[in-house]
Structure formats: structure tokens, C-alpha cells
Design a protein around this motif. Sequence first.
Motif, PDB file in Angstrom:
ATOM      1  N   LEU A 135       0.915  -1.188  -0.038  1.00 25.55           N
ATOM      2  CA  LEU A 135      -0.013  -0.031   0.049  1.00 25.55           C
ATOM      3  C   LEU A 135       0.663   1.145   0.145  1.00 25.55           C
ATOM      4  O   LEU A 135       0.728   2.241  -0.653  1.00 25.55           O
ATOM      5  CB  LEU A 135      -0.730  -0.142   1.121  1.00 25.55           C
ATOM      6  CG  LEU A 135      -2.080   1.168   1.318  1.00 25.55           C
ATOM      7  CD1 LEU A 135      -2.855   1.285   0.040  1.00 25.55           C
ATOM      8  CD2 LEU A 135      -2.729   0.972   2.563  1.00 25.55           C
ATOM      9  N   ARG A 136       1.843   1.203   0.766  1.00 28.50           N
ATOM     10  CA  ARG A 136       2.792   2.461   0.688  1.00 28.50           C
ATOM     11  C   ARG A 136       3.531   2.634  -0.677  1.00 28.50           C
ATOM     12  O   ARG A 136       3.476   3.645  -1.047  1.00 28.50           O
ATOM     13  CB  ARG A 136       4.067   2.211   1.779  1.00 28.50           C
ATOM     14  CG  ARG A 136       5.095   3.382   1.767  1.00 28.50           C
ATOM     15  CD  ARG A 136       5.968   3.264   3.113  1.00 28.50           C
ATOM     16  NE  ARG A 136       5.190   3.659   3.962  1.00 28.50           N
ATOM     17  CZ  ARG A 136       5.213   4.990   4.584  1.00 28.50           C
ATOM     18  NH1 ARG A 136       5.458   5.962   3.878  1.00 28.50           N
ATOM     19  NH2 ARG A 136       4.688   5.116   5.818  1.00 28.50           N
ATOM     20  N   ARG A 137       3.931   1.401  -1.293  1.00 25.59           N
ATOM     21  CA  ARG A 137       4.427   1.541  -2.668  1.00 25.59           C
ATOM     22  C   ARG A 137       3.453   2.117  -3.532  1.00 25.59           C
ATOM     23  O   ARG A 137       3.809   3.195  -4.300  1.00 25.59           O
ATOM     24  CB  ARG A 137       4.880   0.309  -2.892  1.00 25.59           C
ATOM     25  CG  ARG A 137       6.394  -0.031  -2.677  1.00 25.59           C
ATOM     26  CD  ARG A 137       6.861  -1.096  -3.515  1.00 25.59           C
ATOM     27  NE  ARG A 137       6.043  -2.468  -3.681  1.00 25.59           N
ATOM     28  CZ  ARG A 137       6.010  -3.210  -2.697  1.00 25.59           C
ATOM     29  NH1 ARG A 137       6.579  -3.139  -1.565  1.00 25.59           N
ATOM     30  NH2 ARG A 137       5.122  -4.266  -2.999  1.00 25.59           N
ATOM     31  N   MET A 138       2.400   1.789  -3.479  1.00 26.73           N
ATOM     32  CA  MET A 138       1.248   2.343  -4.228  1.00 26.73           C
ATOM     33  C   MET A 138       0.982   3.761  -4.118  1.00 26.73           C
ATOM     34  O   MET A 138       0.807   4.687  -5.011  1.00 26.73           O
ATOM     35  CB  MET A 138      -0.227   1.526  -4.386  1.00 26.73           C
ATOM     36  CG  MET A 138      -1.319   2.122  -5.357  1.00 26.73           C
ATOM     37  SD  MET A 138      -2.705   1.127  -5.268  1.00 26.73           S
ATOM     38  CE  MET A 138      -3.106   0.939  -3.521  1.00 26.73           C
ATOM     39  N   LEU A 139       0.914   4.154  -2.879  1.00 29.07           N
ATOM     40  CA  LEU A 139       0.578   5.612  -2.547  1.00 29.07           C
ATOM     41  C   LEU A 139       1.755   6.446  -2.958  1.00 29.07           C
ATOM     42  O   LEU A 139       1.670   7.509  -3.546  1.00 29.07           O
ATOM     43  CB  LEU A 139       0.415   5.845  -1.016  1.00 29.07           C
ATOM     44  CG  LEU A 139      -0.745   5.191  -0.549  1.00 29.07           C
ATOM     45  CD1 LEU A 139      -0.882   5.322   1.059  1.00 29.07           C
ATOM     46  CD2 LEU A 139      -1.977   5.977  -0.992  1.00 29.07           C
ATOM     47  N   GLU A 140       3.178   5.955  -2.981  1.00 31.63           N
ATOM     48  CA  GLU A 140       4.312   6.826  -3.335  1.00 31.63           C
ATOM     49  C   GLU A 140       4.187   6.884  -5.029  1.00 31.63           C
ATOM     50  O   GLU A 140       4.525   7.987  -5.242  1.00 31.63           O
ATOM     51  CB  GLU A 140       5.424   6.157  -2.734  1.00 31.63           C
ATOM     52  CG  GLU A 140       5.620   6.406  -1.216  1.00 31.63           C
ATOM     53  CD  GLU A 140       7.058   5.563  -0.694  1.00 31.63           C
ATOM     54  OE1 GLU A 140       7.364   4.240  -1.553  1.00 31.63           O
ATOM     55  OE2 GLU A 140       7.242   5.471   0.439  1.00 31.63           O
ATOM     56  N   MET A 141       3.940   5.736  -5.275  1.00 28.99           N
ATOM     57  CA  MET A 141       4.092   5.817  -6.927  1.00 28.99           C
ATOM     58  C   MET A 141       2.901   6.701  -7.761  1.00 28.99           C
ATOM     59  O   MET A 141       3.039   7.250  -8.532  1.00 28.99           O
ATOM     60  CB  MET A 141       3.769   4.359  -7.525  1.00 28.99           C
ATOM     61  CG  MET A 141       4.984   3.285  -7.236  1.00 28.99           C
ATOM     62  SD  MET A 141       4.839   1.733  -7.773  1.00 28.99           S
ATOM     63  CE  MET A 141       4.059   1.753  -9.063  1.00 28.99           C
ATOM     64  N   THR A 142       1.717   6.782  -7.105  1.00 30.54           N
ATOM     65  CA  THR A 142       0.833   7.623  -7.445  1.00 30.54           C
ATOM     66  C   THR A 142       0.799   9.014  -7.142  1.00 30.54           C
ATOM     67  O   THR A 142       0.202   9.898  -7.392  1.00 30.54           O
ATOM     68  CB  THR A 142      -0.717   7.003  -7.135  1.00 30.54           C
ATOM     69  OG1 THR A 142      -0.628   6.997  -5.712  1.00 30.54           O
ATOM     70  CG2 THR A 142      -0.769   5.654  -7.689  1.00 30.54           C
TER      71      THR A 142
END
Length: 106
Positions: free
Chosen positions: A83-90
Motif C-alpha cells: 500500500l505504501r508503494r502504491m501511494l508513493e508511486m501515484t
Amino acid sequence: MKAPQVTVRAEADGVRVVVCSGEFDLDTTGLLIEACDVRPVPAGLLVVDVRQMEFGDSSFLNALIRLRNTRSMALQGPLPSQLRRMLEMTGALDLFEIRESPGYAG
């Protein structure tokens, strides 16, 4: 896929805590929306506890953003790595207040 579960509890001072566990995708993100869809929208803080999540797709992220745009909201972390990766990537990570401490109030 681990079945998603959502539980809701009211805390002191009007805080509503929604705990998400398991995996969330387009077919199951509605569980989060239903748990948070309280009319009228309460004045208190909505805390979405994501510590037990194993996966969330873009529909889950979209639901979080829509919730954040309609009420005072925070995520209870630490955030799962996916979830952290998705929030960072977006670029959405900065949109959310993330509470790393175990308490909800404050």
C-alpha cells in the motif's frame, strides 16, 4: 486471495475506526465504502486502520481518496509495504495523515 474483512467501531470524541484486513480489489472495495458510508457524514475523525491489509488495488486507493475528500480522515499505520508503494508511486501519500502510533484519538 485472503478474504477481505472490515470491522467498524466508534471511539471517544466521535472517532470512527474502520479496520481493514485481507486483500481488496474492484470486487471487494465496496466493503470499505459501505462501512464508511454514514449519513449524515459525522463531524468526527474517520480512521482507516490498514495495518492488517495484505493487498489493495487502484480501486481501493480511489476509495480512500474519495473518503478523504468528503471528511476528516487518517490512515492508521504502519502502512503495509504494498500500500505504501502504491501511494508513493501515484503521488497520493502526501494526501493522507498517517498515524503510526497505536492510539486513535488526538
